[in-house]
Scaffold this motif. Sequence first.
Motif, PDB file in Angstrom:
ATOM      1  N   LEU A   1       0.886  -1.167   0.000  1.00  0.00           N
ATOM      2  CA  LEU A   1       0.000   0.000   0.000  1.00  0.00           C
ATOM      3  C   LEU A   1       0.923   1.217   0.000  1.00  0.00           C
ATOM      4  O   LEU A   1       1.408   1.639   1.043  1.00  0.00           O
ATOM      5  N   GLY A   2       1.172   1.741  -1.185  1.00  0.00           N
ATOM      6  CA  GLY A   2       2.172   2.800  -1.318  1.00  0.00           C
ATOM      7  C   GLY A   2       1.526   4.156  -1.515  1.00  0.00           C
ATOM      8  O   GLY A   2       0.619   4.309  -2.335  1.00  0.00           O
ATOM      9  N   ALA A   3       1.999   5.148  -0.773  1.00  0.00           N
ATOM     10  CA  ALA A   3       1.560   6.532  -0.968  1.00  0.00           C
ATOM     11  C   ALA A   3       2.315   7.104  -2.166  1.00  0.00           C
ATOM     12  O   ALA A   3       3.092   6.398  -2.827  1.00  0.00           O
ATOM     13  N   LEU A   4       2.072   8.396  -2.463  1.00  0.00           N
ATOM     14  CA  LEU A   4       2.840   9.063  -3.514  1.00  0.00           C
ATOM     15  C   LEU A   4       3.851   9.989  -2.852  1.00  0.00           C
ATOM     16  O   LEU A   4       4.010  11.149  -3.218  1.00  0.00           O
ATOM     17  N   GLY A   5       4.518   9.433  -1.861  1.00  0.00           N
ATOM     18  CA  GLY A   5       5.479  10.160  -1.046  1.00  0.00           C
ATOM     19  C   GLY A   5       5.636   9.347   0.222  1.00  0.00           C
ATOM     20  O   GLY A   5       5.340   8.148   0.217  1.00  0.00           O
ATOM     21  N   ASP A   6       6.064   9.996   1.305  1.00  0.00           N
ATOM     22  CA  ASP A   6       6.248   9.278   2.567  1.00  0.00           C
ATOM     23  C   ASP A   6       4.985   9.303   3.417  1.00  0.00           C
ATOM     24  O   ASP A   6       4.282  10.319   3.462  1.00  0.00           O
ATOM     25  N   ALA A   7       4.729   8.198   4.094  1.00  0.00           N
ATOM     26  CA  ALA A   7       3.632   8.134   5.063  1.00  0.00           C
ATOM     27  C   ALA A   7       3.784   6.850   5.872  1.00  0.00           C
ATOM     28  O   ALA A   7       4.450   5.905   5.434  1.00  0.00           O
ATOM     29  N   GLY A   8       3.175   6.847   7.067  1.00  0.00           N
ATOM     30  CA  GLY A   8       3.249   5.660   7.923  1.00  0.00           C
ATOM     31  C   GLY A   8       2.114   5.691   8.929  1.00  0.00           C
ATOM     32  O   GLY A   8       1.296   6.617   8.927  1.00  0.00           O
ATOM     33  N   ALA A   9       2.041   4.663   9.770  1.00  0.00           N
ATOM     34  CA  ALA A   9       0.994   4.634  10.787  1.00  0.00           C
ATOM     35  C   ALA A   9       1.383   3.690  11.913  1.00  0.00           C
ATOM     36  O   ALA A   9       2.163   2.754  11.716  1.00  0.00           O
TER      37      ALA A   9
ATOM     38  N   ALA B   1      -5.460  11.070   1.500  1.00  0.00           N
ATOM     39  CA  ALA B   1      -6.500  10.925   0.474  1.00  0.00           C
ATOM     40  C   ALA B   1      -6.082   9.881  -0.566  1.00  0.00           C
ATOM     41  O   ALA B   1      -6.888   9.049  -0.998  1.00  0.00           O
ATOM     42  N   MET B   2      -4.815   9.899  -0.963  1.00  0.00           N
ATOM     43  CA  MET B   2      -4.305   8.911  -1.935  1.00  0.00           C
ATOM     44  C   MET B   2      -4.387   7.506  -1.328  1.00  0.00           C
ATOM     45  O   MET B   2      -4.764   6.543  -1.999  1.00  0.00           O
ATOM     46  N   LEU B   3      -4.005   7.408  -0.048  1.00  0.00           N
ATOM     47  CA  LEU B   3      -3.997   6.091   0.607  1.00  0.00           C
ATOM     48  C   LEU B   3      -5.409   5.538   0.755  1.00  0.00           C
ATOM     49  O   LEU B   3      -5.613   4.327   0.670  1.00  0.00           O
ATOM     50  N   ARG B   4      -6.392   6.416   0.966  1.00  0.00           N
ATOM     51  CA  ARG B   4      -7.777   5.933   1.086  1.00  0.00           C
ATOM     52  C   ARG B   4      -8.218   5.303  -0.236  1.00  0.00           C
ATOM     53  O   ARG B   4      -8.893   4.271  -0.239  1.00  0.00           O
ATOM     54  N   VAL B   5      -7.821   5.928  -1.344  1.00  0.00           N
ATOM     55  CA  VAL B   5      -8.150   5.355  -2.655  1.00  0.00           C
ATOM     56  C   VAL B   5      -7.520   3.971  -2.777  1.00  0.00           C
ATOM     57  O   VAL B   5      -8.175   2.977  -3.114  1.00  0.00           O
ATOM     58  N   LYS B   6      -6.220   3.883  -2.462  1.00  0.00           N
ATOM     59  CA  LYS B   6      -5.510   2.625  -2.712  1.00  0.00           C
ATOM     60  C   LYS B   6      -5.874   1.543  -1.690  1.00  0.00           C
ATOM     61  O   LYS B   6      -5.857   0.363  -2.018  1.00  0.00           O
ATOM     62  N   LEU B   7      -6.247   1.954  -0.479  1.00  0.00           N
ATOM     63  CA  LEU B   7      -6.670   0.957   0.523  1.00  0.00           C
ATOM     64  C   LEU B   7      -7.908   0.204   0.028  1.00  0.00           C
ATOM     65  O   LEU B   7      -8.063  -0.991   0.277  1.00  0.00           O
ATOM     66  N   ARG B   8      -8.787   0.917  -0.694  1.00  0.00           N
ATOM     67  CA  ARG B   8      -9.982   0.250  -1.239  1.00  0.00           C
ATOM     68  C   ARG B   8      -9.619  -0.811  -2.273  1.00  0.00           C
ATOM     69  O   ARG B   8     -10.411  -1.701  -2.557  1.00  0.00           O
ATOM     70  N   HIS B   9      -8.414  -0.710  -2.853  1.00  0.00           N
ATOM     71  CA  HIS B   9      -7.983  -1.684  -3.865  1.00  0.00           C
ATOM     72  C   HIS B   9      -6.977  -2.690  -3.300  1.00  0.00           C
ATOM     73  O   HIS B   9      -6.463  -3.524  -4.043  1.00  0.00           O
ATOM     74  N   LEU B  10      -6.676  -2.579  -2.005  1.00  0.00           N
ATOM     75  CA  LEU B  10      -5.571  -3.391  -1.470  1.00  0.00           C
ATOM     76  C   LEU B  10      -5.821  -4.888  -1.604  1.00  0.00           C
ATOM     77  O   LEU B  10      -4.892  -5.639  -1.931  1.00  0.00           O
ATOM     78  N   ASP B  11      -7.048  -5.333  -1.389  1.00  0.00           N
ATOM     79  CA  ASP B  11      -7.294  -6.775  -1.485  1.00  0.00           C
ATOM     80  C   ASP B  11      -7.050  -7.301  -2.910  1.00  0.00           C
ATOM     81  O   ASP B  11      -6.555  -8.411  -3.086  1.00  0.00           O
TER      82      ASP B  11
ATOM     83  N   ILE C   1      -4.888  -5.906  -5.005  1.00  0.00           N
ATOM     84  CA  ILE C   1      -3.427  -5.839  -5.147  1.00  0.00           C
ATOM     85  C   ILE C   1      -2.801  -7.087  -4.528  1.00  0.00           C
ATOM     86  O   ILE C   1      -1.951  -7.751  -5.132  1.00  0.00           O
ATOM     87  N   THR C   2      -3.266  -7.433  -3.327  1.00  0.00           N
ATOM     88  CA  THR C   2      -2.727  -8.594  -2.621  1.00  0.00           C
ATOM     89  C   THR C   2      -2.995  -9.878  -3.409  1.00  0.00           C
ATOM     90  O   THR C   2      -2.103 -10.722  -3.560  1.00  0.00           O
TER      91      THR C   2
ATOM     92  N   THR D   1       5.779  -7.387  -8.771  1.00  0.00           N
ATOM     93  CA  THR D   1       4.789  -6.315  -8.743  1.00  0.00           C
ATOM     94  C   THR D   1       3.514  -6.668  -9.526  1.00  0.00           C
ATOM     95  O   THR D   1       3.570  -7.314 -10.577  1.00  0.00           O
ATOM     96  N   GLU D   2       2.378  -6.221  -8.990  1.00  0.00           N
ATOM     97  CA  GLU D   2       1.068  -6.512  -9.571  1.00  0.00           C
ATOM     98  C   GLU D   2       0.873  -5.819 -10.910  1.00  0.00           C
ATOM     99  O   GLU D   2      -0.032  -6.195 -11.665  1.00  0.00           O
ATOM    100  N   SER D   3       1.707  -4.828 -11.221  1.00  0.00           N
ATOM    101  CA  SER D   3       1.522  -4.109 -12.481  1.00  0.00           C
ATOM    102  C   SER D   3       2.177  -4.843 -13.659  1.00  0.00           C
ATOM    103  O   SER D   3       1.966  -4.466 -14.808  1.00  0.00           O
ATOM    104  N   THR D   4       2.952  -5.884 -13.379  1.00  0.00           N
ATOM    105  CA  THR D   4       3.543  -6.698 -14.453  1.00  0.00           C
ATOM    106  C   THR D   4       2.563  -7.820 -14.793  1.00  0.00           C
ATOM    107  O   THR D   4       2.056  -8.477 -13.878  1.00  0.00           O
ATOM    108  N   PRO D   5       2.258  -8.046 -16.088  1.00  0.00           N
ATOM    109  CA  PRO D   5       1.262  -9.073 -16.452  1.00  0.00           C
ATOM    110  C   PRO D   5       1.627 -10.452 -15.906  1.00  0.00           C
ATOM    111  O   PRO D   5       2.805 -10.822 -15.874  1.00  0.00           O
ATOM    112  N   LEU D   6       0.613 -11.203 -15.502  1.00  0.00           N
ATOM    113  CA  LEU D   6       0.809 -12.517 -14.884  1.00  0.00           C
ATOM    114  C   LEU D   6       1.635 -13.453 -15.774  1.00  0.00           C
ATOM    115  O   LEU D   6       2.500 -14.184 -15.299  1.00  0.00           O
ATOM    116  N   SER D   7       1.381 -13.391 -17.093  1.00  0.00           N
ATOM    117  CA  SER D   7       2.076 -14.319 -18.007  1.00  0.00           C
ATOM    118  C   SER D   7       3.590 -14.073 -18.016  1.00  0.00           C
ATOM    119  O   SER D   7       4.371 -14.983 -18.293  1.00  0.00           O
TER     120      SER D   7
END
Length: 373
Positions: free
Chosen positions: A197-205, A246-256, A258-259, A351-357
């Motif tokens: 779950l990557g931000a577009l910069g630094d962030a943590g929790a 705000a960016m992380l909220r968008v990507k958190l909705r897609h995390l499952d 991505i995983t 990485t998930e952005s590389t095609p499975l094949s």
Amino acid sequence: MKQYPFISLKKVNEPYEHELVAVAERVIRSGRYLHGEEVAGFERELSAYCGVGNVVSCSNGLDALRLIFKAYVSLGVMREGDEVVVPANTFIASVLAISDAGLVPVPAEPSAATHNLDLDLLERYITPRTRAVLAVHLYGSPCWSASFEEMAHRRGLKIVEDNAQAIGAYVDCGGARRMTGALGDAAAFSFYPTKNLGALGDAGAVATGDDALAARVRTLANYGSDVRYHNPFCGYNCRMDELQAAMLRVKLRHLDEITAERRSRASVYERAICNSLVRKPLALAGAVWHQYVVAVDNRQAFRDYLSAHGVGTDIHYPVPPHLQPCYAGLKHQPLPVAEKLANSVVSLPITESTPLSDFEEIAEIINSYKVDC
Ligand SMILES: *Cc1c(COP(=O)(O)O)cnc(C)c1O
């Protein structure tokens, strides 16, 4: 020749571009850039996602770890000179957070099969000064066992999770799934751009079920101030900003998704890589595969071969913290497993952005690797 890059952050974020631009506009137009609704919303959503009572957002993963240990010291739970056991093969941030709080990092051997702390050996590192174990879920594999939890409770040790690489991972406990980040007493997350779950910069929790710890972390992260202009503690400025939240909220909705994509890529490797020179990692069901790390004896030759065939690789990590110049004075037991891993690990593209094949093709390239080629 076809290229298989190790990672492309541009490609990673491309599927969410429209959503990211829309929320960035929302934040820009809101006039509220810190301490706003986005950060509060992200904290609620992450807390629900992991099933943990409190989430405090912050500036990055190192600060999340630092805030946990500093809060324990501030609360009197730990004192200067107390010891924290940490895997010897982790990223240096895990260790920096311990020493920065005035605590003593005690590097411990990993298991060559899981790359995580060897939980069977753990008790040999425990002394009367030990206060905590930093369980790093390295490469996205949960570092956990029922006997580890029982041992920590019996000895009164805190379990702090370094969940920087493992958001979304779980362990099966008698049929019930428990998420990493909610397993121990407190957990640190990193949203560095390359993390799952990557931000577009630094962030943590920081996540914790301990309300007192959460309150102290929140105060320390805000100059040590509990109520505005009232400072019971000397603190820091470790805020997450509204744009990143705000960016992380968008990507958190897609995390499952991505995983799931990362798990399918790891399954291809697990099934298709078959080369006696390449040792594959133990595949745990709940792992989220932040990295897919193999071990190879003549690592440089293997990396050169892959690179000549267009496959990008990386090393996590070439020099363990106890061998870094900054920890030259650190006392430790012999760490042959960690040192051997440091010389043999190679991270493959996952990485998930590389095609499975592409992963079938990478596995084929790996299977054709011979010592003298
Ligand atoms: C990335 C990472 C950190 C540090 O996170 P930052 O956000 O980069 O400060 C800490 N521990 C581990 C295991 C990491 O992978």
